[in-house]
Write an enzyme that holds these catalytic residues in place. Structure first.
Site, mmCIF file in Angstrom:
data_model
loop_
_atom_site.group_PDB
_atom_site.id
_atom_site.type_symbol
_atom_site.label_atom_id
_atom_site.label_comp_id
_atom_site.label_asym_id
_atom_site.label_seq_id
_atom_site.Cartn_x
_atom_site.Cartn_y
_atom_site.Cartn_z
ATOM 1 N N ASP A 56 0.849 -1.193 0.000
ATOM 2 C CA ASP A 56 0.000 0.000 0.000
ATOM 3 C C ASP A 56 0.885 1.243 0.000
ATOM 4 O O ASP A 56 1.628 1.484 0.956
ATOM 5 C CB ASP A 56 -0.917 -0.006 1.219
ATOM 6 C CG ASP A 56 -1.955 -1.113 1.153
ATOM 7 O OD1 ASP A 56 -2.178 -1.781 2.178
ATOM 8 O OD2 ASP A 56 -2.532 -1.319 0.076
ATOM 9 N N LYS A 251 -20.722 -10.471 -22.380
ATOM 10 C CA LYS A 251 -20.481 -11.656 -23.211
ATOM 11 C C LYS A 251 -21.326 -11.471 -24.474
ATOM 12 O O LYS A 251 -22.536 -11.662 -24.459
ATOM 13 C CB LYS A 251 -20.873 -12.942 -22.494
ATOM 14 C CG LYS A 251 -20.495 -14.188 -23.283
ATOM 15 C CD LYS A 251 -20.913 -15.459 -22.592
ATOM 16 C CE LYS A 251 -20.323 -16.653 -23.343
ATOM 17 N NZ LYS A 251 -20.712 -16.691 -24.774
ATOM 18 N N ASP A 253 -23.154 -11.894 -27.897
ATOM 19 C CA ASP A 253 -23.790 -13.014 -28.592
ATOM 20 C C ASP A 253 -23.537 -12.834 -30.082
ATOM 21 O O ASP A 253 -24.386 -12.363 -30.827
ATOM 22 C CB ASP A 253 -25.294 -13.010 -28.282
ATOM 23 C CG ASP A 253 -25.932 -14.345 -28.638
ATOM 24 O OD1 ASP A 253 -25.202 -15.251 -29.069
ATOM 25 O OD2 ASP A 253 -27.158 -14.470 -28.483
ATOM 26 N N HIS A 654 16.930 -34.550 -16.064
ATOM 27 C CA HIS A 654 16.431 -35.851 -16.513
ATOM 28 C C HIS A 654 16.454 -36.824 -15.334
ATOM 29 O O HIS A 654 17.361 -36.779 -14.495
ATOM 30 C CB HIS A 654 17.306 -36.412 -17.636
ATOM 31 C CG HIS A 654 17.222 -35.624 -18.913
ATOM 32 N ND1 HIS A 654 16.796 -36.161 -20.097
ATOM 33 C CD2 HIS A 654 17.508 -34.319 -19.191
ATOM 34 C CE1 HIS A 654 16.822 -35.242 -21.048
ATOM 35 N NE2 HIS A 654 17.265 -34.116 -20.519
ATOM 36 N N HIS A 713 4.989 -37.645 -24.015
ATOM 37 C CA HIS A 713 5.414 -38.751 -23.162
ATOM 38 C C HIS A 713 4.200 -39.382 -22.498
ATOM 39 O O HIS A 713 3.448 -38.694 -21.799
ATOM 40 C CB HIS A 713 6.388 -38.266 -22.079
ATOM 41 C CG HIS A 713 7.693 -37.785 -22.610
ATOM 42 N ND1 HIS A 713 8.543 -36.969 -21.894
ATOM 43 C CD2 HIS A 713 8.324 -38.007 -23.798
ATOM 44 C CE1 HIS A 713 9.616 -36.711 -22.604
ATOM 45 N NE2 HIS A 713 9.506 -37.331 -23.762
ATOM 46 N N ARG A 779 13.635 -27.065 -21.894
ATOM 47 C CA ARG A 779 14.374 -27.813 -22.898
ATOM 48 C C ARG A 779 15.408 -26.915 -23.555
ATOM 49 O O ARG A 779 15.160 -25.726 -23.810
ATOM 50 C CB ARG A 779 13.433 -28.370 -23.982
ATOM 51 C CG ARG A 779 12.348 -29.293 -23.465
ATOM 52 C CD ARG A 779 12.875 -30.451 -22.606
ATOM 53 N NE ARG A 779 13.851 -31.274 -23.257
ATOM 54 C CZ ARG A 779 13.567 -32.341 -23.989
ATOM 55 N NH1 ARG A 779 12.300 -32.705 -24.170
ATOM 56 N NH2 ARG A 779 14.525 -33.065 -24.532
ATOM 57 N N ALA A 780 16.557 -27.487 -23.842
ATOM 58 C CA ALA A 780 17.669 -26.731 -24.420
ATOM 59 C C ALA A 780 17.484 -26.597 -25.923
ATOM 60 O O ALA A 780 18.278 -27.074 -26.732
ATOM 61 C CB ALA A 780 18.994 -27.421 -24.096
ATOM 62 N N ARG A 781 16.404 -25.944 -26.293
ATOM 63 C CA ARG A 781 16.068 -25.705 -27.682
ATOM 64 C C ARG A 781 15.536 -24.287 -27.825
ATOM 65 O O ARG A 781 15.075 -23.694 -26.848
ATOM 66 C CB ARG A 781 15.008 -26.702 -28.178
ATOM 67 C CG ARG A 781 15.467 -28.163 -28.106
ATOM 68 C CD ARG A 781 14.314 -29.108 -28.411
ATOM 69 N NE ARG A 781 14.728 -30.496 -28.298
ATOM 70 C CZ ARG A 781 15.219 -31.227 -29.299
ATOM 71 N NH1 ARG A 781 15.338 -30.672 -30.497
ATOM 72 N NH2 ARG A 781 15.568 -32.476 -29.120
#
Length: 845
Positions: A56, A251, A253, A654, A713, A779-781
């Site tokens: 605050d 919302k 329509d 891993h 996986h 991941r090493a990409r």
């Protein structure tokens, strides 16, 4: 009471709102009081553990403390624009308040004085406060230098959004090297400061700086993408409790439309990526007249009735008659603009930028989607009373993600959703052409389940149109799964048409009651229609926040590890700090191998199973007896180990398929779906489901996660009863069977030439010493994808194995490991499965 009366009351007593929210017979907060000092204006920052932690920020002005709630707290980095929600004035005596606000009281929770001192206006504070551009200097214990509070465009929101920004001066410090809220977390209440010195009137004020372009801070420059997938809302039955963190819109329509602007080339796309520019020439012309910079806009097109309410049937009629001039386009988001990818910016900042596009006169057909200033339940009640479909709530801090998200929610006035038409019955009585439509939805197995019929809501024109369309898609038998309660004289059709239907309730048998037909939906694919089940509520608990240990020294924090995203080493360390509680559930008790990338994802990678003693604090050696022929294996069981590994340039973690307590008997099987060249993502999704179904036939329950790279996986938890060779050989037998049964889809032999256009199911992950990337590992990409546990029903909505990355992982943290909640209780024997497949283990020597 008239709004002007409220304004007059606030002027006569600026603390009126503050007092009305508190019961001072219960809370120890001060009711009023405090001495004002126009020559030495005080400021205070209070750290407040309410429903969620925030700061605050209060500035003394006109005998009260002007107050803002800052969720993330101040930052000395001038690139950080911290959201500051303007709240009610507080008494000056509140500057000395520390303590516990009792449960049940407004703002219940602990409060400490995190910083205090004086503030010095750099220009006329009254004028600048009114105009929403307040410049000042802070002289506190922790905060120093020049700052700015800038009001954002808010459309009259009850609690105005402002931004707290550190001005560039000698006090600025990059956030990757210093975080004042993390490194200076404690109270300063007992400190005596010498900051309250009087400012001389003749002190010269700096010249007013130019305002920024409106592009949110900390967004990446990017080329304009050719396509864009929209963010979708999750159906809920109640508004979230932390209403201050949300905004609410109508919302609409209508049809969802995304607009791509690239100079004079303007394209309008449906949510499924269909180009409707030729159908909406009036809107294309109107957008062109706005002279906008290249970008993507997101919104909804509608036709309004005489009461200003969206009318979906009128919208369809406009398309049927090719008379689309009456269509109105409401805009509510801007994911890309002026060479910047804005998807990572908070929603409230994207909306602020979008609002600036309407500052000049705009065509009548293009409108800004306003937000409501009222409690959520009142908003929903009013929307329903007006005949609207419902409202959409959006978390103010949410990024823009190309999928369905719980950061965007929808609250409907009555139950209403899309259904697939699988047939129809003959008319009765005075009705002509059609009696009722037979409806269904797809389940997670891809089966079309019968959900009942709809026989009301039609007019003669609708019946004729429906009959024409149904006659064009006949089927010779029912395509509903296990439906025995359908009229035997029904006419069957191919399940390609989608109907939007409202209804009273779902029965226990999964049928709808009191249904009413509204329209056909040509913008939605039939094979994506499932039963919408509202979440009971959206979790209001904040996502885990980084808690970097001050003892951990991060070397070269600004080193770029992925040039495609610009992510740096400190970004990666903060990522692992964020997900440490989640990844530890998958690392504990298991031998761990590490992939290091000292030169980033495009440099040389090093796979590491062992390390020198104490080279990574928190990364321990396991007993050498676990693998006697090699050096000691590694174990990581604490957040310290994860972060120290990240400091040593570890990108991937891993794990083995066994725990250290029973290293000779694996507790899971893993099937790694590795696609060859030319395999599209939809085939990967379908193939994962096929393998799951086959495993189910063998009696094996499986769990799913993205690999964060190219594949998926499937993880089968098993009881620790078999040796490594048996488990590996059995997994090989499963893969051989699948490859023999579907040779056009699967192969069991590795190598890129063997799997062009096919998927290699890698069973080798199940051998002794083999590892698989852990859930929540990066991941090493390029792109730094993340391996994430998912529920099977989520697979259909994924855009790829890199659906989540280090950059957007915040959008997933609310679910965490919940999709695998039953994993530990699902360990199963593989004996029945081996018998069902005819597999016989090799005799043990």
């Amino acid at each position: 009471m008239h709004p002007e009366d409220l304004k007059n009351m606030a002027k006569s007593d600026p603390l009126q709102t503050y007092k009305a929210k508190r019961d001072f017979s219960i809370t120890s907060e001060p009711a009023e009081g405090g001495d004002a000092n126009d020559k030495a204006l005080s400021f205070v920052v209070q750290k407040h553990w309410a429903s969620r932690l925030h700061y605050d920020f209060r500035l003394e002005l006109d005998g009260a403390m002007k107050s803002w709630a800052i969720p993330k707290g101040p930052s000395f980095d001038s690139k950080d624009k911290r959201l500051a929600v303007h709240v009610e004035d507080h008494p000056i005596s509140y500057n000395r308040f520390e303590g516990q606000i009792p449960a049940g009281q407004y703002g219940a929770g602990k409060v400490i004085i995190w910083d205090k001192g004086i503030w010095i206006p750099l220009e006329d504070p009254h004028k600048n406060y009114r105009e929403g551009n307040l410049k000042f200097e802070l002289r506190g214990v922790k905060l120093h230098g020049h700052w700015a509070l800038v009001r954002m465009k808010s459309n009259g929101v009850k609690q105005e959004p402002w931004l707290l920004i550190k001005e560039k001066d000698e006090y600025i410090r990059p956030s990757n090297e210093f975080s004042v809220v993390d490194e200076m977390p404690d109270s300063v209440a007992k400190l005596i400061t010498d900051t309250h010195k009087v400012v001389k009137p003749e002190e010269e004020l700096p010249a007013k700086k130019k305002l920024t372009s409106g592009i949110p801070n900390k967004v990446n420059k990017a080329d304009l993408p050719l396509t864009l997938h929209p963010q979708l809302a999750t159906l809920v039955d109640l508004p979230p409790k932390d209403s201050a963190e949300w905004i609410y819109e109508i919302k609409f329509d209508g049809y969802r439309i995304l607009t791509r602007i690239n100079g004079k080339e303007i394209q309008l796309f449906t949510r499924n990526g269909n180009d409707w520019s030729h159908k909406l020439p009036t809107l294309v012309k109107a957008i062109d007249e706005m002279n906008l910079k290249p970008g993507w806009l997101d919104g909804e097109i509608v036709v309004l009735n005489e009461n200003g309410i969206p009318d979906f049937q009128a919208l369809q009629g406009a398309f049927d008659s090719s008379s689309t001039q009456s269509i109105v386009y409401y805009l509510f988001d801007v994911p890309f603009y002026d060479g910047h990818d804005l998807r990572s910016a908070p929603l409230i900042e994207r909306r602020a930028l979008l609002k600036t596009l309407f500052e000049k006169p705009t065509p009548e057909q293009i409108r800004f989607s306003d937000i409501f200033d009222a409690p959520p339940n009142d908003i929903v009640a009013t929307a329903c009373h007006m005949g609207l479909e419902g409202v959409v709530g959006k978390r103010k801090s949410s990024p823009y993600v190309p999928r369905r998200s719980t950061d965007w929610i929808k609250l409907k006035c009555k139950q209403r959703q899309e259904f697939v038409i699988g047939g129809y019955t003959d008319p009765q009585g005075s009705r002509s052409l059609i009696g009722s439509l037979l409806l269904g939805v797809y389940n997670e197995k891809g089966e079309l389940q019968y959900t009942g019929n709809v026989g009301t809501g039609f007019n003669e024109k609708t019946l004729k149109d429906l009959k024409t369309k149904l006659d064009g898609i006949p089927a010779d038998h029912s395509l509903f799964s296990k439906a025995n309660d359908i009229d035997k004289k029904a006419h069957w059709v191919k399940p390609t048409l989608v109907a939007e239907v409202s209804f009273g309730e779902w029965t226990k048998s999964g049928h709808i009651r009191h249904s009413v037909f509204h329209s056909l939906r040509t913008d939605k694919n039939a094979n994506t229609i499932i039963r919408e089940k509202p979440m009971h509520s959206i979790s209001t608990k904040p996502a885990p926040t980084p808690s970097l240990q001050t003892s951990l020294q991060i070397t070269h924090p600004d080193r770029v590890i992925d040039s495609s995203t610009g992510l740096t080493k400190i970004d990666l360390v903060r990522y692992y700090s964020l997900v440490a509680p989640l990844i530890l559930e998958h690392l504990r008790e298991r031998p761990v191998s590490l992939v290091r990338a000292p030169a980033g994802v495009t440099g040389q990678l090093f796979f590491q199973k062992h390390l020198e003693k104490n080279s990574m604090p928190g990364v321990k050696h396991l007993d050498t007896a676990l693998d006697p022929e090699h050096a000691a294996l590694l174990e990581i069981s604490t957040a310290e180990g994860i972060l120290s590994a990240a400091q040593m340039n570890v990108l991937e973690f891993h794990t083995w398929n066994a725990t250290k307590s029973a290293i000779g008997k694996p507790d899971r099987m893993i099937f790694d779906l590795d696609p060859g060249e030319g395999v599209p993502w939809n085939i990967m999704q379908e193939s994962a489901q096929l393998i799951r179904e086959f495993l189910n036939e063998l009696g094996l329950n499986s769990f799913l996660k993205t690999s964060g790279s190219k594949g998926l996986h499937l993880v089968v938890p098993i009881k620790r009863l078999r040796d490594w060779d048996t488990v590996k050989d059995f997994s090989h037998a499963i893969v051989n069977h699948l490859a023999a049964t579907l040779p056009q889809r699967f192969v069991a032999i590795s190598g890129p030439t063997n799997r062009v256009g096919k998927i290699f199911i890698d069973y080798l992950r199940n051998g002794f010493g083999a590892t698989t990337v852990s859930a929540w590992s990066a991941r090493a990409r390029q792109g730094l994808g993340v391996s994430v546990p998912i529920a099977w029903e989520e697979l259909k909505s994924l855009t790829g194995s890199t659906h989540w990355t280090v950059s957007n992982i915040h959008s997933r943290l609310d679910k965490g490991n919940d999709p695998w909640a039953d994993y530990n209780a699902s360990a199963q024997s593989i004996l029945f499965a081996m018998k069902a497949l005819g597999f016989k283990p090799k005799a043990q020597v």
